[in-house]
Design an enzyme around this catalytic site. Structure first.
Site, PDB file in Angstrom:
ATOM      1  N   GLY A  85      25.855  12.629   4.450  1.00  0.00           N
ATOM      2  CA  GLY A  85      26.789  11.603   4.687  1.00  0.00           C
ATOM      3  C   GLY A  85      26.373  10.548   5.710  1.00  0.00           C
ATOM      4  O   GLY A  85      25.618  10.800   6.487  1.00  0.00           O
ATOM      5  N   ARG A 125      32.715   5.848   8.661  1.00  0.00           N
ATOM      6  CA  ARG A 125      31.252   6.499   8.622  1.00  0.00           C
ATOM      7  C   ARG A 125      30.134   5.201   8.400  1.00  0.00           C
ATOM      8  O   ARG A 125      28.954   5.595   8.941  1.00  0.00           O
ATOM      9  CB  ARG A 125      31.105   7.286   7.164  1.00  0.00           C
ATOM     10  CG  ARG A 125      31.720   8.573   7.325  1.00  0.00           C
ATOM     11  CD  ARG A 125      31.644   9.442   6.235  1.00  0.00           C
ATOM     12  NE  ARG A 125      30.910   8.690   5.167  1.00  0.00           N
ATOM     13  CZ  ARG A 125      30.650   9.832   3.940  1.00  0.00           C
ATOM     14  NH1 ARG A 125      30.594  10.808   4.132  1.00  0.00           N
ATOM     15  NH2 ARG A 125      30.378   9.065   2.720  1.00  0.00           N
ATOM     16  N   GLU A 132      40.323  17.789   8.550  1.00  0.00           N
ATOM     17  CA  GLU A 132      40.021  17.751   7.062  1.00  0.00           C
ATOM     18  C   GLU A 132      39.901  19.293   6.529  1.00  0.00           C
ATOM     19  O   GLU A 132      40.406  19.516   5.414  1.00  0.00           O
ATOM     20  CB  GLU A 132      38.858  16.981   6.828  1.00  0.00           C
ATOM     21  CG  GLU A 132      38.276  16.826   5.492  1.00  0.00           C
ATOM     22  CD  GLU A 132      36.771  15.987   5.254  1.00  0.00           C
ATOM     23  OE1 GLU A 132      36.903  15.073   4.571  1.00  0.00           O
ATOM     24  OE2 GLU A 132      35.892  16.552   6.047  1.00  0.00           O
ATOM     25  N   LYS A 148      60.815   4.904  12.371  1.00  0.00           N
ATOM     26  CA  LYS A 148      61.686   5.802  11.082  1.00  0.00           C
ATOM     27  C   LYS A 148      60.522   6.663  10.417  1.00  0.00           C
ATOM     28  O   LYS A 148      61.091   7.222   9.440  1.00  0.00           O
ATOM     29  CB  LYS A 148      62.093   4.478  10.370  1.00  0.00           C
ATOM     30  CG  LYS A 148      61.085   3.643   9.646  1.00  0.00           C
ATOM     31  CD  LYS A 148      61.637   2.492   8.814  1.00  0.00           C
ATOM     32  CE  LYS A 148      60.694   1.701   8.148  1.00  0.00           C
ATOM     33  NZ  LYS A 148      61.445   0.685   7.065  1.00  0.00           N
ATOM     34  N   GLY A 161      35.679  15.192   8.879  1.00  0.00           N
ATOM     35  CA  GLY A 161      34.919  16.315   9.581  1.00  0.00           C
ATOM     36  C   GLY A 161      34.527  17.625   9.171  1.00  0.00           C
ATOM     37  O   GLY A 161      33.876  18.496   9.790  1.00  0.00           O
ATOM     38  N   ARG A 220      22.485  14.070  -1.192  1.00  0.00           N
ATOM     39  CA  ARG A 220      22.872  15.408  -0.970  1.00  0.00           C
ATOM     40  C   ARG A 220      22.045  16.351  -1.494  1.00  0.00           C
ATOM     41  O   ARG A 220      22.179  17.498  -1.570  1.00  0.00           O
ATOM     42  CB  ARG A 220      24.335  15.835  -0.929  1.00  0.00           C
ATOM     43  CG  ARG A 220      25.299  14.952  -0.140  1.00  0.00           C
ATOM     44  CD  ARG A 220      26.702  15.697   0.008  1.00  0.00           C
ATOM     45  NE  ARG A 220      27.230  14.749   0.739  1.00  0.00           N
ATOM     46  CZ  ARG A 220      27.581  14.942   2.006  1.00  0.00           C
ATOM     47  NH1 ARG A 220      27.007  15.584   2.711  1.00  0.00           N
ATOM     48  NH2 ARG A 220      28.499  14.212   2.809  1.00  0.00           N
ATOM     49  N   LYS A 280      21.896  13.942  12.869  1.00  0.00           N
ATOM     50  CA  LYS A 280      22.975  12.862  12.391  1.00  0.00           C
ATOM     51  C   LYS A 280      24.173  13.498  12.088  1.00  0.00           C
ATOM     52  O   LYS A 280      23.957  14.748  11.184  1.00  0.00           O
ATOM     53  CB  LYS A 280      22.482  12.354  11.269  1.00  0.00           C
ATOM     54  CG  LYS A 280      23.218  11.347  10.584  1.00  0.00           C
ATOM     55  CD  LYS A 280      23.245  11.651   8.898  1.00  0.00           C
ATOM     56  CE  LYS A 280      23.939  12.931   8.738  1.00  0.00           C
ATOM     57  NZ  LYS A 280      24.403  13.256   7.192  1.00  0.00           N
ATOM     58  N   THR A 281      25.419  13.266  12.251  1.00  0.00           N
ATOM     59  CA  THR A 281      26.574  13.466  11.397  1.00  0.00           C
ATOM     60  C   THR A 281      27.885  13.142  12.375  1.00  0.00           C
ATOM     61  O   THR A 281      27.928  13.214  13.559  1.00  0.00           O
ATOM     62  CB  THR A 281      26.666  15.117  10.749  1.00  0.00           C
ATOM     63  OG1 THR A 281      27.952  15.137  10.549  1.00  0.00           O
ATOM     64  CG2 THR A 281      26.665  16.148  12.178  1.00  0.00           C
ATOM     65  N   ASP A 324      30.592  14.181  11.889  1.00  0.00           N
ATOM     66  CA  ASP A 324      31.300  15.665  12.114  1.00  0.00           C
ATOM     67  C   ASP A 324      31.017  16.210  13.616  1.00  0.00           C
ATOM     68  O   ASP A 324      32.199  16.820  13.954  1.00  0.00           O
ATOM     69  CB  ASP A 324      31.104  16.718  11.287  1.00  0.00           C
ATOM     70  CG  ASP A 324      31.300  16.044   9.893  1.00  0.00           C
ATOM     71  OD1 ASP A 324      32.041  14.977   9.606  1.00  0.00           O
ATOM     72  OD2 ASP A 324      30.963  16.915   8.698  1.00  0.00           O
ATOM     73  N   ASP A 341      23.117  19.807   9.820  1.00  0.00           N
ATOM     74  CA  ASP A 341      22.740  21.035  10.242  1.00  0.00           C
ATOM     75  C   ASP A 341      21.640  21.549   8.896  1.00  0.00           C
ATOM     76  O   ASP A 341      20.725  22.042   9.223  1.00  0.00           O
ATOM     77  CB  ASP A 341      23.750  22.111  10.589  1.00  0.00           C
ATOM     78  CG  ASP A 341      24.855  21.844   9.674  1.00  0.00           C
ATOM     79  OD1 ASP A 341      25.083  21.030   9.010  1.00  0.00           O
ATOM     80  OD2 ASP A 341      25.661  22.871   9.437  1.00  0.00           O
ATOM     81  N   ASP A 342      22.161  21.474   7.773  1.00  0.00           N
ATOM     82  CA  ASP A 342      21.702  21.963   6.580  1.00  0.00           C
ATOM     83  C   ASP A 342      20.305  21.207   6.512  1.00  0.00           C
ATOM     84  O   ASP A 342      19.431  21.774   6.136  1.00  0.00           O
ATOM     85  CB  ASP A 342      22.335  21.817   5.311  1.00  0.00           C
ATOM     86  CG  ASP A 342      23.404  22.892   5.182  1.00  0.00           C
ATOM     87  OD1 ASP A 342      22.913  23.922   5.461  1.00  0.00           O
ATOM     88  OD2 ASP A 342      24.582  22.692   4.567  1.00  0.00           O
ATOM     89  N   TYR A 385      36.156   7.530   5.440  1.00  0.00           N
ATOM     90  CA  TYR A 385      35.178   6.669   4.914  1.00  0.00           C
ATOM     91  C   TYR A 385      35.329   5.181   5.864  1.00  0.00           C
ATOM     92  O   TYR A 385      34.298   4.552   6.086  1.00  0.00           O
ATOM     93  CB  TYR A 385      35.342   6.425   3.548  1.00  0.00           C
ATOM     94  CG  TYR A 385      35.025   7.704   2.838  1.00  0.00           C
ATOM     95  CD1 TYR A 385      33.895   8.184   2.356  1.00  0.00           C
ATOM     96  CD2 TYR A 385      35.953   8.538   2.287  1.00  0.00           C
ATOM     97  CE1 TYR A 385      33.772   9.274   1.841  1.00  0.00           C
ATOM     98  CE2 TYR A 385      36.110   9.719   1.597  1.00  0.00           C
ATOM     99  CZ  TYR A 385      34.826  10.045   1.328  1.00  0.00           C
ATOM    100  OH  TYR A 385      34.379  11.283   0.774  1.00  0.00           O
ATOM    101  N   GLU A 386      36.331   5.098   6.270  1.00  0.00           N
ATOM    102  CA  GLU A 386      36.506   3.986   7.200  1.00  0.00           C
ATOM    103  C   GLU A 386      35.765   3.911   8.291  1.00  0.00           C
ATOM    104  O   GLU A 386      35.352   2.694   8.900  1.00  0.00           O
ATOM    105  CB  GLU A 386      37.910   3.787   7.613  1.00  0.00           C
ATOM    106  CG  GLU A 386      39.031   3.756   6.864  1.00  0.00           C
ATOM    107  CD  GLU A 386      39.264   4.903   6.017  1.00  0.00           C
ATOM    108  OE1 GLU A 386      38.890   5.893   6.006  1.00  0.00           O
ATOM    109  OE2 GLU A 386      40.556   4.704   5.283  1.00  0.00           O
TER     110      GLU A 386
HETATM  111  P1  FBP Z   1      27.432  15.063   6.748  1.00  0.00           P
HETATM  112  O1  FBP Z   1      27.799  16.357   7.345  1.00  0.00           O
HETATM  113  O2  FBP Z   1      26.351  15.061   5.625  1.00  0.00           O
HETATM  114  O3  FBP Z   1      27.098  14.270   7.865  1.00  0.00           O
HETATM  115  O4  FBP Z   1      28.952  14.531   6.124  1.00  0.00           O
HETATM  116  C1  FBP Z   1      30.057  14.370   6.945  1.00  0.00           C
HETATM  117  C2  FBP Z   1      30.931  13.914   5.848  1.00  0.00           C
HETATM  118  O5  FBP Z   1      31.443  12.810   6.279  1.00  0.00           O
HETATM  119  C3  FBP Z   1      32.201  14.881   6.101  1.00  0.00           C
HETATM  120  O6  FBP Z   1      33.067  14.759   7.447  1.00  0.00           O
HETATM  121  C4  FBP Z   1      33.066  14.963   4.853  1.00  0.00           C
HETATM  122  O7  FBP Z   1      33.597  16.092   4.548  1.00  0.00           O
HETATM  123  C5  FBP Z   1      31.811  15.068   3.763  1.00  0.00           C
HETATM  124  O8  FBP Z   1      30.795  14.155   4.440  1.00  0.00           O
HETATM  125  C6  FBP Z   1      32.286  14.019   2.629  1.00  0.00           C
HETATM  126  O9  FBP Z   1      31.393  13.740   1.676  1.00  0.00           O
HETATM  127  P2  FBP Z   1      31.093  12.826   0.463  1.00  0.00           P
HETATM  128  O10 FBP Z   1      30.368  11.433   1.154  1.00  0.00           O
HETATM  129  O11 FBP Z   1      30.312  13.599  -0.342  1.00  0.00           O
HETATM  130  O12 FBP Z   1      32.392  12.552   0.054  1.00  0.00           O
END
Ligand code: FBP
Length: 499
Positions: free
Chosen positions: A28, A375, A258, A189, A198, A92, A149-150, A152, A122-123, A372-373
Site C-alpha cells: 500500500g 495514504r 479497520e 445531532k 490500519g 502486492r 514503509k506502511t 499502519d 513486514d511481509d 485512502y485520504e
Molecule cells: P501496507 O501494509 O501494504 O502498507 O498497506 C496498508 C493499507 O493501507 C492498510 O491500512 C489497508 O488495510 C490496506 O493497505 C488496503 O489495501 P488496498 O490498497 O489493497 O486496498
C-alpha cells in the site's frame, strides 16, 4: 544471520565503482515514498555520478517482468516532497518462491543491476530478507536492502522506531476527525462512526485518539485481550450514547479500527471457518451468482455456533465477509463496513432499551471511513526528512557492500540533525512463526502493546473524553513555522520515548 548493526559515521569520501541499483515500492501507498527515491538517487549521484537508478514498475511484479524506468534527475525532481507512489507504481505481488528469485536474478543480470532496494512493510521486508539469502547462497552477487514503509505503523520493533507514512497519515486523519468533531459539536445531532485504516493493528486509531480526544475509540488488541463479544462492544457504545444523551449531548464521535472485526473472538472464528469453506468449495461457490443463494450456501455449511453469528449479521456484511482474500490470504478488512455494522447494531440495542423504558434519547448516526485520504498525502516535514534519510542511508549501505539489511534512522524523537543513520540486519527483526503447518522466519506484525505508555495515556483519559466534550481540532499539517509545530512527531513516538 549473525551480522552486526551498522551505523554511518563521517569519513573520507572514497571513489566508488559505478553501479546500477533497482528499487520497488511494495504494498500500500505511504506518504514519503518519493522522498526515499530522492534520497537514494542523490546519494548514488554523490557516490559516483555514473551510478544509475532503475525504478521497477508496479511493485514486485516489475522485477519479475523486467518492467522498469530509468529514474533520472528530471523525473526524481518532479516528485520530491510529493505523496503517492505514482512515479513507478506499487503492487502486492508476493516475491517468495525460489523460481521467482531466479527470475529476478536473471532480469537483474541482464540489466547489470547489482543491488535492489525494497520499500515495503513486514511481509515485503521478510521476502527481501529471503531474496538476499537466496542471492548469497547461490553466489549471485546482488545485494538487497529494505526500507520500512506502511501507514499502519505495525512494522516496528526494538530496532525500528516507526515505519514511514504513519506520521503523515495520522495527521491527515486527525485533521479530518477534528473537522467532524467540530461539526458534531456545532450541530449537536449526530453520532459519527469513523473507521480508520490500519489493517490488523490499531496504532492509527490510538494515535488519532490521542490527537483528537474523541468520545470513544475502540482498540482491537484490547477487545481481543478482554475477549469482548460483538454484543459487549455494541453494549459499550450504546451505553456511551445513553450516558451522553442523559446530559443532553445527542452527539458524539467514535473511532473504529479497520481490523476490529478480526479481533472479536466469535467473528474471528467465523472468518476462519469462512476461509476454509471458501477455499474448499471454491469452484462450486464461484458458480453461484445470486447473493441470497451465496449466503444460504455458506450458512448451511457453517458449524452451528458460527452459523448463528453469521445469520445475525446484516446481508451487506455477510457479502463483504465472503469477498476475495488478498494475495496474503487475509480478509480485506478495508472492504468490510464495520462502522455501518456497529451503527445498525447500536440502533437495535437502543430500540430494545427504549421498549423497556431504559432509553428515551435520540440516536442518529453518520458513518465514515478514512484510509485512502491519507495514504498519498504530501509528506509531513517529519516523513519528508525521514524518507529522504532512509533512501540516502540505503545507498550508503549498498556502497558499503551490505546485503540483507534494512535502512534505519533512529533518534527520531530528536530534531533531524541529531538522527542516527545505519542499517539493521533483517534477520535481527525476525521471529519464527507457524504458517501453513511450517515454522518460518517472519517479521512479526507489531500490534498495539496494551502495556505500552501510549495505550496507558489513552486509558487514563478516555472516560473523561467519553462523558464530556473535550474534542481537540488539530487542523492541517504545518510545513512552516516553529519546529515544535512544523516538525513535531506523533504523540505515540513522543510518549514511547518519554517511557
Ligand atoms: P501496507 O501494509 O501494504 O502498507 O498497506 C496498508 C493499507 O493501507 C492498510 O491500512 C489497508 O488495510 C490496506 O493497505 C488496503 O489495501 P488496498 O490498497 O489493497 O486496498
Amino acid at each position: 544471520y549473525g551480522t552486526p548493526i551498522v551505523t554511518l559515521e563521517p569519513g573520507e569520501r572514497k571513489s566508488a565503482r559505478p553501479r546500477k541499483v533497482g528499487m520497488i515500492f511494495s504494498g500500500g501507498q505511504a506518504p514519503g515514498g518519493h522522498n526515499v527515491a530522492a534520497g537514494l538517487f542523490d546519494a548514488l549521484q554523490a557516490l559516483n555520478p555514473d551510478n544509475r537508478l532503475y525504478g521497477f514498475l508496479g511493485g514486485p511484479s516489475g522485477l519479475l517482468d523486467s518492467a522498469y524506468k530509468v529514474l533520472d534527475s528530471a523525473l526524481v525532481d518532479a516528485h520530491r516532497n510529493t505523496g503517492g507512489f505514482d512515479m513507478i507504481g506499487s503492487g502486492r505481488t508476493k516475491l517468495e518462491s525460489p523460481e521467482q528469485f531466479a527470475k529476478v536474478a536473471e532480469n537483474c543480470k541482464r540489466l547489470e543491476v547489482d543491488a535492489i532496494v525494497v520499500i515495503g512493510g513486514d511481509d515485503s521486508n521478510t521476502n527481501a530478507c529471503m531474496l538476499a539469502e537466496y542471492f548469497l547462497q547461490n553466489d549471485i552477487g546482488i545485494q538487497v536492502v529494505g526500507c520500512p514503509k506502511t501507514i499502519d505503523g505495525d512494522l516496528k520493533n526494538q530496532q525500528i522506531q516507526v515505519s514511514f507514512g504513519f506520521d503523515t497519515a495520522t495527521k491527515v486523519y486527525s485533521e479530518l476527525i477534528g473537522n467532524i468533531q467540530r461539526d458534531a459539536n456545532s450541530a449537536r445531532k449526530y453520532w459519527h462512526f469513523i473507521k480508520l485504516m490500519g489493517r490488523s493493528a490499531s496504532h492509527i486509531a490510538l494515535e488519532c485518539a490521542l490527537q483528537t480526544h474523541p468520545n470513544l475509540a475502540l482498540i482491537s488488541e484490547e477487545v481481543e485481550g478482554m475477549e469482548s463479544t460483538l454484543d459487549d462492544i455494541v453494549g459499550q457504545i450504546a451505553s456511551a450514547v445513553r450516558e451522553r444523551s442523559e446530559k443532553g449531548f445527542n452527539f458524539g464521535v467514535a473511532l473504529i479500527p479497520e481490523g476490529l472485526i478480526e479481533f472479536i473472538p466469535e467473528m474471528k472464528a467465523l472468518i476462519a471457518e469462512l476461509n476454509d469453506l471458501l477455499a474448499a468449495n471454491d469452484r462450486e461457490f464461484s458458480a453461484i451468482a445470486e447473493s441470497e443463494r451465496r449466503i444460504a450456501f455458506l450458512s448451511e455449511r457453517l458449524g452451528s455456533a458460527t452459523a448463528h453469528v453469521f445469520d445475525s449479521l446484516p446481508a451487506e456484511i455477510k457479502l463483504q465477509l465472503m469477498m476475495d482474500r488478498d494475495p496474503h490470504g487475509n480478509v480485506q478488512v478495508s472492504r468490510i463496513e464495520t462502522e455501518k455494522l456497529l451503527i445498525v447494531m447500536v440502533e437495535r440495542k437502543l430500540e430494545e432499551w427504549r421498549d423497556k423504558g431504559e432509553f428515551n434519547g435520540k440516536f442518529s448516526a453518520q458513518s465514515h471511513f478514512f484510509g485512502y485520504e491519507g495514504r498519498c498525502a504530501a509528506p509531513s516535514n517529519f516523513d519528508a526528512d525521514y524518507c529522504y534519510s532512509l533512501g540516502y542511508t540505503a545507498a550508503c549501505l549498498i556502497a558499503a557492500g551490505k546485503t540483507g539489511y534494512i535502512s534505519s534512522v533512529r533518534g527520531l524523537e530528536k530534531s533531524a540533525d541529531e538522527w542516527q543513520a545505519g542499517g539493521i540486519p533483517l534477520t535481527m527483526t525476525m521471529n519464527l512463526e507457524r504458517r501453513k503447518g511450517r515454522d518460518v522466519p517472519v517479521i512479526r506484525k507489531a500490534l498495539v502493546d496494551l502495556a505500552s505508555a501510549p495505550f496507558a495515556t489513552f486509558v487514563a483519559h478516555r472516560e473523561l473524553w467519553r462523558r464530556e466534550t473535550r474534542f481537540v481540532y488539530p487542523g492541517p499539517i504545518q510545513y512552516f513555522g516553529p519546529a515544535e509545530v512544523a516538525d513535531r512527531t506523533t504523540l505515540t513516538l513522543q510518549i514511547e520515548q518519554q517511557g
